[in-house]
Scaffold this motif. Structure first.
Motif, PDB file in Angstrom:
ATOM      1  N   SER A  79       0.833  -1.200   0.000  1.00 55.88           N
ATOM      2  CA  SER A  79       0.000   0.000   0.000  1.00 55.88           C
ATOM      3  C   SER A  79       0.866   1.247   0.000  1.00 55.88           C
ATOM      4  O   SER A  79       2.093   1.177   0.093  1.00 55.88           O
ATOM      5  CB  SER A  79      -0.916   0.012   1.231  1.00 55.88           C
ATOM      6  OG  SER A  79      -0.168   0.266   2.414  1.00 55.88           O
ATOM      7  N   ALA A  80       0.195   2.384  -0.091  1.00 60.26           N
ATOM      8  CA  ALA A  80       0.901   3.661  -0.022  1.00 60.26           C
ATOM      9  C   ALA A  80       1.540   3.862   1.341  1.00 60.26           C
ATOM     10  O   ALA A  80       2.411   4.736   1.500  1.00 60.26           O
ATOM     11  CB  ALA A  80      -0.071   4.805  -0.321  1.00 60.26           C
ATOM     12  N   CYS A  81       1.160   3.057   2.314  1.00 54.01           N
ATOM     13  CA  CYS A  81       1.748   3.137   3.655  1.00 54.01           C
ATOM     14  C   CYS A  81       3.076   2.385   3.735  1.00 54.01           C
ATOM     15  O   CYS A  81       3.812   2.542   4.727  1.00 54.01           O
ATOM     16  CB  CYS A  81       0.777   2.575   4.688  1.00 54.01           C
ATOM     17  SG  CYS A  81      -0.838   3.368   4.668  1.00 54.01           S
ATOM     18  N   LEU A  85       2.116   4.208  -4.526  1.00 61.08           N
ATOM     19  CA  LEU A  85       3.222   3.434  -3.967  1.00 61.08           C
ATOM     20  C   LEU A  85       4.511   4.234  -4.115  1.00 61.08           C
ATOM     21  O   LEU A  85       4.751   4.858  -5.148  1.00 61.08           O
ATOM     22  CB  LEU A  85       3.362   2.096  -4.688  1.00 61.08           C
ATOM     23  CG  LEU A  85       2.124   1.194  -4.716  1.00 61.08           C
ATOM     24  CD1 LEU A  85       2.445  -0.104  -5.452  1.00 61.08           C
ATOM     25  CD2 LEU A  85       1.622   0.903  -3.316  1.00 61.08           C
ATOM     26  N   SER A  86       5.346   4.200  -3.110  1.00 60.27           N
ATOM     27  CA  SER A  86       6.622   4.905  -3.177  1.00 60.27           C
ATOM     28  C   SER A  86       7.559   4.211  -4.155  1.00 60.27           C
ATOM     29  O   SER A  86       7.395   3.023  -4.470  1.00 60.27           O
ATOM     30  CB  SER A  86       7.277   4.952  -1.791  1.00 60.27           C
ATOM     31  OG  SER A  86       7.695   3.650  -1.400  1.00 60.27           O
ATOM     32  N   ASP A  87       8.551   4.936  -4.636  1.00 57.81           N
ATOM     33  CA  ASP A  87       9.546   4.348  -5.538  1.00 57.81           C
ATOM     34  C   ASP A  87      10.253   3.172  -4.872  1.00 57.81           C
ATOM     35  O   ASP A  87      10.572   2.169  -5.522  1.00 57.81           O
ATOM     36  CB  ASP A  87      10.569   5.405  -5.956  1.00 57.81           C
ATOM     37  CG  ASP A  87       9.970   6.480  -6.859  1.00 57.81           C
ATOM     38  OD1 ASP A  87       8.893   6.233  -7.435  1.00 57.81           O
ATOM     39  OD2 ASP A  87      10.576   7.559  -6.973  1.00 57.81           O
ATOM     40  N   GLU A  88      10.487   3.288  -3.572  1.00 58.81           N
ATOM     41  CA  GLU A  88      11.166   2.214  -2.835  1.00 58.81           C
ATOM     42  C   GLU A  88      10.323   0.942  -2.820  1.00 58.81           C
ATOM     43  O   GLU A  88      10.841  -0.164  -3.038  1.00 58.81           O
ATOM     44  CB  GLU A  88      11.437   2.673  -1.403  1.00 58.81           C
ATOM     45  CG  GLU A  88      12.121   1.623  -0.535  1.00 58.81           C
ATOM     46  CD  GLU A  88      12.272   2.069   0.895  1.00 58.81           C
ATOM     47  OE1 GLU A  88      12.942   1.354   1.670  1.00 58.81           O
ATOM     48  OE2 GLU A  88      11.717   3.133   1.267  1.00 58.81           O
ATOM     49  N   VAL A  89       9.028   1.090  -2.584  1.00 57.81           N
ATOM     50  CA  VAL A  89       8.139  -0.070  -2.561  1.00 57.81           C
ATOM     51  C   VAL A  89       8.072  -0.709  -3.942  1.00 57.81           C
ATOM     52  O   VAL A  89       8.165  -1.934  -4.088  1.00 57.81           O
ATOM     53  CB  VAL A  89       6.729   0.326  -2.076  1.00 57.81           C
ATOM     54  CG1 VAL A  89       5.725  -0.789  -2.361  1.00 57.81           C
ATOM     55  CG2 VAL A  89       6.747   0.640  -0.587  1.00 57.81           C
ATOM     56  N   ALA A 114       3.574  -9.924  -4.479  1.00 57.38           N
ATOM     57  CA  ALA A 114       4.298  -9.542  -3.264  1.00 57.38           C
ATOM     58  C   ALA A 114       3.405  -9.700  -2.041  1.00 57.38           C
ATOM     59  O   ALA A 114       3.841 -10.212  -0.987  1.00 57.38           O
ATOM     60  CB  ALA A 114       4.800  -8.111  -3.378  1.00 57.38           C
ATOM     61  N   ALA A 115       2.159  -9.262  -2.150  1.00 55.54           N
ATOM     62  CA  ALA A 115       1.233  -9.403  -1.026  1.00 55.54           C
ATOM     63  C   ALA A 115       0.923 -10.872  -0.762  1.00 55.54           C
ATOM     64  O   ALA A 115       0.828 -11.306   0.403  1.00 55.54           O
ATOM     65  CB  ALA A 115      -0.045  -8.622  -1.312  1.00 55.54           C
ATOM     66  N   ALA A 116       0.760 -11.652  -1.821  1.00 60.73           N
ATOM     67  CA  ALA A 116       0.480 -13.081  -1.657  1.00 60.73           C
ATOM     68  C   ALA A 116       1.638 -13.804  -0.984  1.00 60.73           C
ATOM     69  O   ALA A 116       1.426 -14.686  -0.142  1.00 60.73           O
ATOM     70  CB  ALA A 116       0.184 -13.708  -3.018  1.00 60.73           C
TER      71      ALA A 116
END
Length: 407
Positions: free
Chosen positions: A13-15, A52-56, A78-80
């Protein structure tokens, strides 16, 4: 029928990357909204989104295949992977007894945009030959199935903002009926690209300021992106493996307004929640917290508030209600899964995350949400609702409760 439990959760997420980052932001009211600038002109009035951040994005692509996959698939994988790792599923736990139900509202928006741009610049030029497999809405579900070797039913539910909630609900139903022992379920969305963002802006539902669900001065939503994936299992499957059980999916309800494509009908939202509570064989008095759809738009809040008042009656003031969309954005086809994960964490910690940016109660709504600061659950109620009410008049509600081992 089988009881259905959650044994793993994953989020992008964006977090940030992972469920812990999402939950820390949600409960502490830390917004992932940041500036975006697609048009070099004053015609773009909305200049923010929960991206989403560039890092994520860089971390996500490390485990993906850019030549074969759009970003919507990469973040779903990635989430899975996080969810499967937490659940401690082994190779023998996949196969024909494990399914995948992962929804998306739009599919490969990044690939679509790149192709469109390249074609306009050079109609006779060479486009990406893997465009169709990348763009397909079912790409995240299919790639998850291939990655883990699941041979049970694989589905993609594409019902706009209800996609992920319906995906989790349908996965739970298949396990309950014995069609599967376990299922990887959720949603993914990655559509913050210039053309799609501009289309949403023209729909006049996004705020140029701050997203303020249920607040008297609310004036729109904030667009988001991301993925939420959970591992669901039958209770027998989880206990046989000795898995940690995070919560029980006790109820699921879904209805259709059958009235208007864009304007919600409170009867549909009400009936969806009633169906989930009835499915769980519980009562409204058992509900401690509702993670509302809460987009921050005028029409949504009028409808959802009326539905909540009709459902809880005089007890509504005792129920904690909040929207976490100002924190992770409205991630459309992934929103329901991201919010389901937040709801499970809220249940486990008995802590309702806040509706940030809230300024004042709207007397027309009659809703006093958990405003700006998280609030602990009161009383003995130990079940939560998570709502998704989508364009097209499609409503979906999930009820989770604290797991109690059978006596």
């Amino acid at each position: 029928m089988n009881r259905v439990v959650v044994t793993g959760m994953g989020a992008v997420s964006a977090c940030g990357l992972g469920v812990d980052r999402l939950w820390e932001a949600a409960k502490n009211g830390i917004s992932g909204v940041s500036p975006v600038n697609f048009l070099p002109s004053e015609r773009q009035l909305v200049r923010q989104a929960a991206t989403l951040s560039d890092e994520v994005v860089e971390d996500v692509w490390k485990g993906a295949k850019p030549r074969m996959q759009d970003r919507v698939t990469a973040i779903a994988l990635a989430a899975a992977q996080e969810a499967v790792t937490q659940s401690a599923l082994a190779a023998d736990d996949f196969g024909a007894d494990c399914g995948v139900v992962v929804g998306s509202g739009f599919g490969g928006a990044e690939t679509t945009t790149r192709n469109m741009t390249d074609f306009i610049r050079d109609p006779g030029g060479r486009l990406d030959p893997m465009s169709i497999p990348k763009i397909m809405t079912n790409s995240p579900a299919s790639w998850i199935s291939m990655h883990f070797g699941t041979r049970g039913a694989t589905m993609c539910i594409s019902t706009a903002c209800a996609s992920a909630t319906q995906s989790i609900g349908i996965a739970a139903q298949m396990i309950r009926q014995g069609m599967l022992s376990r299922c990887i379920a959720g949603g993914s969305e990655a559509l913050i690209v210039p053309s799609v963002f501009r289309a949403w802006e023209l729909l006049r539902v996004m705020t140029a300021g701050k997203c303020r669900p249920f607040s008297a001065d609310r004036d729109g939503m904030v667009l988001g992106e991301g993925a939420g994936i959970v591992v669901l299992e039958s209770l027998r499957s989880a206990t046989d493996r000795g898995a940690e059980i995070l919560a029980e999916v006790a109820g699921y309800g879904s209805t259709s307004d059958a009235s208007d494509l864009l304007r919600p009908d409170p009867r549909g939202a009400h009936d969806s929640m009633v169906a989930a509570i009835r499915d769980a064989a519980l009562d409204t008095s058992d509900i401690a917290y509702v993670n509302a759809h809460g987009t921050g738009t005028v029409a949504n809040e009028v409808s959802e508030s009326e539905a909540l008042r009709n459902l809880f009656g005089n007890r509504l003031g005792d129920v904690l209600v909040s929207s976490t969309k100002p924190i992770h954005g409205h991630a459309l086809g992934a929103a329901g899964a991201i919010e389901f994960i937040v709801t499970v964490k809220a249940l486990r910690e008995r802590l309702a995350p806040p509706t940030i940016n809230f300024t004042s109660i709207d007397p027309k709504l009659g809703i006093d949400p958990v405003a700006n600061i998280a609030r602990a659950f009161d009383g003995a109620a130990d079940a939560c609702l998570s709502n998704s009410f989508a364009f097209g008049g499609i409503n979906a509600s999930l009820l989770v409760k604290r797991f109690a081992a059978p006596v």
